[in-house]
Design a protein around this motif. Structure first.
Motif, PDB file in Angstrom:
ATOM      1  N   GLN A   1       0.819  -1.214   0.000  1.00  0.00           N
ATOM      2  CA  GLN A   1       0.000   0.000   0.000  1.00  0.00           C
ATOM      3  C   GLN A   1       0.849   1.257   0.000  1.00  0.00           C
ATOM      4  O   GLN A   1       0.441   2.296  -0.497  1.00  0.00           O
ATOM      5  N   ASP A   2       2.032   1.152   0.589  1.00  0.00           N
ATOM      6  CA  ASP A   2       2.844   2.343   0.820  1.00  0.00           C
ATOM      7  C   ASP A   2       4.298   1.907   0.925  1.00  0.00           C
ATOM      8  O   ASP A   2       4.595   0.835   1.445  1.00  0.00           O
ATOM      9  N   ARG A   3       5.204   2.752   0.419  1.00  0.00           N
ATOM     10  CA  ARG A   3       6.619   2.419   0.486  1.00  0.00           C
ATOM     11  C   ARG A   3       7.080   2.218   1.929  1.00  0.00           C
ATOM     12  O   ARG A   3       7.926   1.361   2.217  1.00  0.00           O
ATOM     13  N   ARG A   4       6.531   2.989   2.848  1.00  0.00           N
ATOM     14  CA  ARG A   4       6.926   2.857   4.247  1.00  0.00           C
ATOM     15  C   ARG A   4       6.456   1.521   4.822  1.00  0.00           C
ATOM     16  O   ARG A   4       7.161   0.902   5.620  1.00  0.00           O
ATOM     17  N   TYR A   5       5.274   1.075   4.430  1.00  0.00           N
ATOM     18  CA  TYR A   5       4.815  -0.257   4.848  1.00  0.00           C
ATOM     19  C   TYR A   5       5.757  -1.331   4.315  1.00  0.00           C
ATOM     20  O   TYR A   5       6.098  -2.283   5.021  1.00  0.00           O
TER      21      TYR A   5
ATOM     22  N   ARG B   1       9.735  -5.818   4.849  1.00  0.00           N
ATOM     23  CA  ARG B   1      10.878  -6.596   4.359  1.00  0.00           C
ATOM     24  C   ARG B   1      11.690  -7.259   5.473  1.00  0.00           C
ATOM     25  O   ARG B   1      12.022  -8.445   5.360  1.00  0.00           O
ATOM     26  N   PRO B   2      12.055  -6.544   6.548  1.00  0.00           N
ATOM     27  CA  PRO B   2      12.774  -7.253   7.623  1.00  0.00           C
ATOM     28  C   PRO B   2      11.965  -8.402   8.216  1.00  0.00           C
ATOM     29  O   PRO B   2      12.529  -9.440   8.587  1.00  0.00           O
ATOM     30  N   LEU B   3      10.645  -8.230   8.306  1.00  0.00           N
ATOM     31  CA  LEU B   3       9.793  -9.313   8.802  1.00  0.00           C
ATOM     32  C   LEU B   3       9.843 -10.504   7.861  1.00  0.00           C
ATOM     33  O   LEU B   3       9.934 -11.662   8.306  1.00  0.00           O
ATOM     34  N   ALA B   4       9.777 -10.249   6.551  1.00  0.00           N
ATOM     35  CA  ALA B   4       9.796 -11.338   5.576  1.00  0.00           C
ATOM     36  C   ALA B   4      11.118 -12.099   5.633  1.00  0.00           C
ATOM     37  O   ALA B   4      11.136 -13.340   5.591  1.00  0.00           O
ATOM     38  N   VAL B   5      12.225 -11.362   5.741  1.00  0.00           N
ATOM     39  CA  VAL B   5      13.536 -12.016   5.803  1.00  0.00           C
ATOM     40  C   VAL B   5      13.683 -12.795   7.111  1.00  0.00           C
ATOM     41  O   VAL B   5      13.987 -13.989   7.123  1.00  0.00           O
TER      42      VAL B   5
ATOM     43  N   LEU C   1      13.977   5.326   7.550  1.00  0.00           N
ATOM     44  CA  LEU C   1      14.920   4.617   8.401  1.00  0.00           C
ATOM     45  C   LEU C   1      14.931   3.117   8.151  1.00  0.00           C
ATOM     46  O   LEU C   1      15.986   2.490   8.108  1.00  0.00           O
ATOM     47  N   LEU C   2      13.749   2.525   7.974  1.00  0.00           N
ATOM     48  CA  LEU C   2      13.689   1.073   7.821  1.00  0.00           C
ATOM     49  C   LEU C   2      14.342   0.596   6.525  1.00  0.00           C
ATOM     50  O   LEU C   2      14.763  -0.549   6.433  1.00  0.00           O
ATOM     51  N   ASP C   3      14.426   1.463   5.501  1.00  0.00           N
ATOM     52  CA  ASP C   3      15.128   1.075   4.287  1.00  0.00           C
ATOM     53  C   ASP C   3      16.606   0.844   4.570  1.00  0.00           C
ATOM     54  O   ASP C   3      17.212  -0.105   4.075  1.00  0.00           O
ATOM     55  N   ARG C   4      17.203   1.718   5.387  1.00  0.00           N
ATOM     56  CA  ARG C   4      18.611   1.569   5.746  1.00  0.00           C
ATOM     57  C   ARG C   4      18.804   0.337   6.628  1.00  0.00           C
ATOM     58  O   ARG C   4      19.748  -0.420   6.461  1.00  0.00           O
ATOM     59  N   PHE C   5      17.909   0.185   7.582  1.00  0.00           N
ATOM     60  CA  PHE C   5      17.963  -0.977   8.473  1.00  0.00           C
ATOM     61  C   PHE C   5      17.880  -2.271   7.675  1.00  0.00           C
ATOM     62  O   PHE C   5      18.603  -3.244   7.937  1.00  0.00           O
ATOM     63  N   GLU C   6      17.007  -2.269   6.675  1.00  0.00           N
ATOM     64  CA  GLU C   6      16.806  -3.468   5.860  1.00  0.00           C
ATOM     65  C   GLU C   6      18.072  -3.864   5.117  1.00  0.00           C
ATOM     66  O   GLU C   6      18.441  -5.051   5.050  1.00  0.00           O
TER      67      GLU C   6
ATOM     68  N   LEU D   1       8.218  -2.443  15.410  1.00  0.00           N
ATOM     69  CA  LEU D   1       8.261  -1.045  15.852  1.00  0.00           C
ATOM     70  C   LEU D   1       7.956  -0.095  14.691  1.00  0.00           C
ATOM     71  O   LEU D   1       7.235   0.894  14.859  1.00  0.00           O
ATOM     72  N   GLY D   2       8.512  -0.404  13.511  1.00  0.00           N
ATOM     73  CA  GLY D   2       8.251   0.449  12.357  1.00  0.00           C
ATOM     74  C   GLY D   2       6.781   0.466  11.981  1.00  0.00           C
ATOM     75  O   GLY D   2       6.201   1.533  11.759  1.00  0.00           O
ATOM     76  N   PHE D   3       6.160  -0.705  11.910  1.00  0.00           N
ATOM     77  CA  PHE D   3       4.745  -0.761  11.532  1.00  0.00           C
ATOM     78  C   PHE D   3       3.863  -0.170  12.622  1.00  0.00           C
ATOM     79  O   PHE D   3       2.849   0.472  12.323  1.00  0.00           O
ATOM     80  N   PHE D   4       4.241  -0.375  13.893  1.00  0.00           N
ATOM     81  CA  PHE D   4       3.459   0.179  14.994  1.00  0.00           C
ATOM     82  C   PHE D   4       3.399   1.699  14.904  1.00  0.00           C
ATOM     83  O   PHE D   4       2.319   2.302  15.040  1.00  0.00           O
ATOM     84  N   VAL D   5       4.521   2.328  14.625  1.00  0.00           N
ATOM     85  CA  VAL D   5       4.559   3.796  14.488  1.00  0.00           C
ATOM     86  C   VAL D   5       3.745   4.234  13.270  1.00  0.00           C
ATOM     87  O   VAL D   5       2.949   5.197  13.343  1.00  0.00           O
ATOM     88  N   LEU D   6       3.921   3.540  12.155  1.00  0.00           N
ATOM     89  CA  LEU D   6       3.175   3.893  10.943  1.00  0.00           C
ATOM     90  C   LEU D   6       1.674   3.753  11.148  1.00  0.00           C
ATOM     91  O   LEU D   6       0.889   4.580  10.671  1.00  0.00           O
ATOM     92  N   TYR D   7       1.276   2.715  11.842  1.00  0.00           N
ATOM     93  CA  TYR D   7      -0.156   2.468  12.078  1.00  0.00           C
ATOM     94  C   TYR D   7      -0.764   3.579  12.930  1.00  0.00           C
ATOM     95  O   TYR D   7      -1.861   4.065  12.652  1.00  0.00           O
TER      96      TYR D   7
END
Length: 500
Positions: free
Chosen positions: A378-382, A387-391, A439-444, A491-497
């Protein structure tokens, strides 16, 4: 998808062919669990289903799943009647193996149909393209391949029912959505973890309407009577013969420890990892060490979870932490009752139960992984949070299949899935300028880079160097690494939600 991409049917044929080839592959004790349940439901009167204990793998799923096993047993008798004898413990004839493997493949038709429906409810060509990619990623998911078709379970069928329910919520067919979820609970009680999201959403959207004080009496009666009827059909017989306490004791064995024998990659895995590190540096920090816990710390055996340096965690703490996270997202969905937020709340309820629950199994990662998949594009931030969850979620399942013969299969298949679908995700979720430094893109990027040498060490180099010594070390490293990825995703999805 575009004509140059493989179609859903083509991928379905390839996936089925692979699953057929895996029929002789490694199978866990869950294979014997379900064989025993076939025997129990076929050979014994229902009044004895939840009392039978010849095998240690007693029936501990709700009644609808027991009936499902009984239905399967009616076909199993044409393959090999030996598998239907309760006394035949650890029975594994080739006919039994083929039947049980094929039963998983056939039952996964529920997942296939639910994914097709998810595609069909989309309105625009672009949304159908996105839904097709999401559906293919779930159809070909390494998680279902490892857990169901190698390790052995029926999660594909269960999550198919859940996706049917979620698609009904997306199309505002709320009554049927609630009915399907109630049926699902009577198949497998682990879905109780996401039940609060259903309760809050159906209460607000179906029973209360736009005005909180404008109670929809007819809707309340329809939903309430439907759910009561479903649970009455499932549990009524056992209530009539006075077996509800026995049945509940099977469904909820609370005597287990905080952590599973292999730490599920959640907050408690990181807590346990920290405890193991502190054991070695405690003398320098003047920390006391409970010597009685050194040999048993966090092994996950029944009633056997203790820490040597850090305080022990009682069940009430895990319950309160899980509830605290869920309440936050439930308030959000109650105030903003829309379908997308609802699926987000289901995802977060699954996340909370996995991250902070008591004696969580690594297979429970499917609870947040599957509903999050429906939202990820739905969104690049989502997508950055997904991605980290999938990996991590898929790598965390590797210890379930620990035989050398399956190493190339699980590793190559998972890496191929990540490469193909992460590239496909990028084609439909372009990077906006305002989101390039998310931030999560860098983390990923960092996280995935570390994953490759970790897999090589835990799966190959550790045993080449240490042999049978320190055999828990690869499991600990895998658990801690995956826990970091899942925690970052959570944490990333919680903040986005909350901010979306």
């Amino acid at each position: 998808m575009d004509s140059e991409h493989p179609t859903f049917n083509q991928c379905l044929v390839l996936a089925t062919a692979l699953k057929l080839l895996l029929i002789p592959a490694y199978r866990s004790t869950d294979f014997e669990v379900h064989r025993n349940w076939l025997a129990i439901t076929h050979s014994l009167h229902p009044s004895k289903w939840y009392l039978e204990d010849t095998s240690e793998w007693t029936l501990d799923y709700p009644p609808f799943f027991a009936v499902f096993e009984w239905v399967l047993s009616q076909f199993a008798q044409f393959f090999d009647t030996g598998m239907l004898q309760v006394k035949n413990l650890n029975y594994g004839s080739m006919e039994t193996i083929y039947f049980q493997r094929l039963s998983v493949i056939v039952s996964e038709l529920v997942l296939i149909l639910s994914l097709r429906r998810f595609i069909n409810i989309q309105a625009s060509p672009q949304s159908k393209k996105v839904a097709n990619i999401i559906s293919l990623s779930l159809l070909l998911s390494p998680a279902f391949l490892i857990i169901d078709h190698i390790h052995f379970q029926y999660n594909g069928m269960m999550f198919g029912i859940l996706i049917f329910s979620l698609t009904d919520a997306l199309t505002d067919n709320l009554l049927r959505s609630g009915i399907l979820f109630a049926i699902l609970l009577c198949f497998k009680h682990i879905y109780l973890y996401i039940a609060p999201a259903y309760f809050a959403y159906l209460l607000r959207k179906y029973c209360l309407g736009e005005n909180l004080f404008d109670i929809q009496i007819v809707n309340c009666i329809k939903l309430g009577s439907a759910i009561v009827s479903i649970f009455g059909v499932a549990f009524g017989y056992f209530a009539a013969i006075g077996q509800i306490p026995q049945l509940l004791s099977r469904l909820f064995p609370f005597s287990r420890g905080l952590c599973h024998a292999y730490w599920a990659p959640n907050a408690w895995a990181l807590y346990a990892f920290l405890d193991r590190v502190l054991i070695h540096i405690a003398p320098r920090l003047n920390l006391s060490v409970d010597s009685a816990s050194l040999g048993s710390a966090t092994r996950g055996l029944v009633g056997d979870t203790s820490f040597a340096v850090l305080p022990n965690i009682p069940p009430r703490v895990t319950f309160l932490l899980t509830l605290a996270v869920q309440i936050v997202c439930l308030v959000k969905i109650f105030l903003q009752p829309n379908p997308s937020k609802f699926i987000g709340s289901v995802t977060l309820c699954g996340f909370a139960s996995f991250m902070f629950g008591w004696h969580v199994h690594e297979k429970a990662i499917l609870l947040p992984l599957v509903p999050f998949s429906l939202l990820a594009l739905q969104d690049r931030r989502y997508l950055g949070a997904f991605r980290p969850l999938a990996v991590a979620g898929h790598i965390s399942l590797f210890p379930l299949v620990f035989k050398a013969a399956e190493f190339p299969i699980k590793t190559a298949y998972t890496i191929l899935w990540i490469m193909v679908f992460f590239m496909a995700f990028d084609t439909v979720v372009p990077v906006a300028k305002s989101q390039r430094v998310f931030l999560l893109d860098r983390f990923e990027i960092v996280y995935m880079t570390v994953g490759v040498p970790l897999i090589l060490y835990t799966e190959i180099f550790h045993f080449a160097i240490f042999g049978s010594r320190l055999e828990f070390l690869p499991l600990m490293f895998t658990s801690a690494y995956c826990a970091l990825g899942i925690l970052g995703s959570f944490l990333g999805f919680f903040v986005l939600y909350l901010t979306g």
